[in-house]
Design an enzyme around this catalytic site. Structure first.
Site, mmCIF file in Angstrom:
data_model
loop_
_atom_site.group_PDB
_atom_site.id
_atom_site.type_symbol
_atom_site.label_atom_id
_atom_site.label_comp_id
_atom_site.label_asym_id
_atom_site.label_seq_id
_atom_site.Cartn_x
_atom_site.Cartn_y
_atom_site.Cartn_z
ATOM 1 N N GLU A 15 0.810 -1.219 0.000
ATOM 2 C CA GLU A 15 0.000 0.000 0.000
ATOM 3 C C GLU A 15 0.844 1.270 0.000
ATOM 4 O O GLU A 15 0.350 2.359 0.285
ATOM 5 C CB GLU A 15 -0.967 -0.021 1.186
ATOM 6 C CG GLU A 15 -1.936 -1.193 1.080
ATOM 7 C CD GLU A 15 -2.945 -1.263 2.200
ATOM 8 O OE1 GLU A 15 -2.923 -0.379 3.082
ATOM 9 O OE2 GLU A 15 -3.750 -2.196 2.192
ATOM 10 N N LYS A 73 -15.694 -1.286 2.018
ATOM 11 C CA LYS A 73 -14.935 -1.803 0.877
ATOM 12 C C LYS A 73 -15.936 -2.360 -0.131
ATOM 13 O O LYS A 73 -16.637 -3.328 0.166
ATOM 14 C CB LYS A 73 -13.971 -2.901 1.323
ATOM 15 C CG LYS A 73 -12.835 -2.406 2.201
ATOM 16 C CD LYS A 73 -11.994 -3.574 2.696
ATOM 17 C CE LYS A 73 -10.759 -3.095 3.452
ATOM 18 N NZ LYS A 73 -10.015 -4.224 4.068
#
Length: 434
Positions: A207, A343
């Site tokens: 990330e 999400k």
């Protein structure tokens, strides 16, 4: 005309070099939408199913040709022959859910269904000549989110010997999203120089955060605090800290086993000891948010944690709630957590995603719109964050184009909204006694 004439899926690659689904939607008037589907590394067991081929001779079994086939041969004919309007998002999403017919989208695959769902919304926005956030949120979507910037990666997202998966900075004291992003970038670069001075690795994880071999959790936190100060900001005033513990990754048989990631230096903690430990950390450091502090199935532990520190710290359920309204409803009823991570691929359609955000906000829970560790250049989550006035977004560190793409989209949106744009900073944490 808004009638959909073509739906087409293909297999493309995500930020980890793994296959994912891309879907394109075309209307008879030429309006076009494209969507790419993200993928997670640490996943909740109650998430909607991401359909993978399992053919080890191809992409080590991670191919998505079956999901692509399900779009092209099952979903596409239903939409085209049914002459669905691209503006009828809810009907299309519900049709796909019924077509799948399973509680977890295991037949067609959430990756197939989500790709179509988002591509339809993008085509609708194109048809109307509107940016996606405006199509999804109308005139009401104008709040830019506080970014949760994951600048140190641990756990399943790196090889660093730290159990917690993410160490984040939140520039809540900034006056605009643009300023918050600048602060984050400056802290990120100062952290890099501190790591270099210590002879620590400055390579980045999935990330975009650093994954050095810190001595432990507190070493990571204290180093981040030094970087904040070196950049000229005040920890606990300008910038707060956050964790994603991803506790389900090291919980087994009633024990939070830190040795899984930290070796002989790691502790083994009961649920009560885990609560004590997290309370100790928030007493010592300026932490404003903790995600998945307890295991997704340890509801008793979650209740203890919420009762103990839920008025002081945002307690975000990711693996716990998996963007699912049924599970979230139970959590709200029992007073578990005070925030949900959103999400889109955990649930599989935009309609269900918006239902989860609305349920959370009505109950006084915050909703944090989030990326996945396997990302693409798709920036839909930036538009969702603004459309729903979520107030918070989690989309990685200040490096890697798959992360920066989302930040840059938010900069564009803030520019476009101009004087109507809002950035609430610390007020975005309306679930806390500040």
């Amino acid at each position: 005309m808004p009638i959909i004439t073509d739906v087409y899926a293909r297999e493309v690659l995500d930020s980890r070099g793994n296959p994912t689904v891309e879907v394109e939607v075309l209307t008879e008037s030429g309006a076009f939408g494209r969507a790419l589907v993200p993928s997670g590394a640490s996943t909740g067991e109650h998430e909607a199913v991401e359909l993978r081929d399992g053919d080890k001779s191809r992409y080590s079994g991670k191919g998505v040709t079956k999901a692509v086939e399900n779009v092209n041969e099952i979903i596409a004919p239903e939409i085209v022959e049914g002459e669905f309007s691209v503006l009828d998002q809810v009907s299309i999403d519900k049709m796909m859910i019924q077509l799948d017919g399973t509680p977890n989208k295991g037949k067609l695959g959430a990756n197939a269904i989500l790709g179509v769902s988002i591509a339809v919304a993008r085509a609708a926005a194109d048809l109307l000549g509107q940016p996606l956030y405006k199509y999804l949120g109308g005139f009401n979507g104008k709040q830019l989110p506080v970014p949760m910037m994951n600048i140190v990666n641990g756990g399943s997202h790196s090889d660093a010997p730290i159990a917690f998966q993410e160490f984040m900075i939140l520039p809540t004291g900034a006056e605009s999203f643009k300023e918050a992003l600048r602060w984050g970038a400056e802290i990120f670069h100062n952290l890099k120089s501190i790591l270099s001075e210590r002879g620590l690795e400055t390579a980045v994880g999935d990330e975009g955060g650093f994954a050095p071999k810190f001595e432990g959790t507190e070493d990571a936190v204290e180093t981040i605090i030094k970087a904040i100060e070196k950049a000229g900001y005040k920890p606990g005033e300008d910038v707060f800290l956050g964790f994603d513990c991803a506790s389900s990754e090291f919980y087994e048989n009633g024990v939070y086993d830190y040795t899984k990631f930290e070796g002989e230096h790691g502790a083994k903690r009961s649920a009560a000891e885990q609560v004590d430990y997290l309370e100790e950390l928030i007493g010592k450091y300026p932490i404003i948010t903790i995600e998945d502090g307890m295991d997704e199935n340890d509801w008793d532990g979650w209740k203890q944690l919420t009762d103990r520190i839920g008025d002081k710290v945002q307690l975000v359920g990711d693996d716990l709630f998996v963007t699912n309204t049924e599970i979230l409803s139970r959590g709200i009823e029992q007073g578990i957590g005070n925030s949900i991570l959103i999400k889109v691929n955990q649930i599989g359609t935009l309609t269900e995603t918006f239902e989860a955000i609305e349920m959370a906000q009505k109950a006084g829970y915050t909703a944090v719109v989030s990326h996945r560790s396997g990302e693409t250049e798709d920036t839909t989550i930036s538009d969702i964050a603004v459309a729903t006035n979520a107030g918070q977004i989690k989309t990685g560190s200040l490096s890697r184009t798959d992360r920066i793409a989302k930040y840059n989209q938010l900069l564009r949106i803030e520019d476009e909204l101009f004087e109507t744009a809002k950035f609430d900073g610390i007020k975005s944490f309306y679930n806390l006694d500040k």
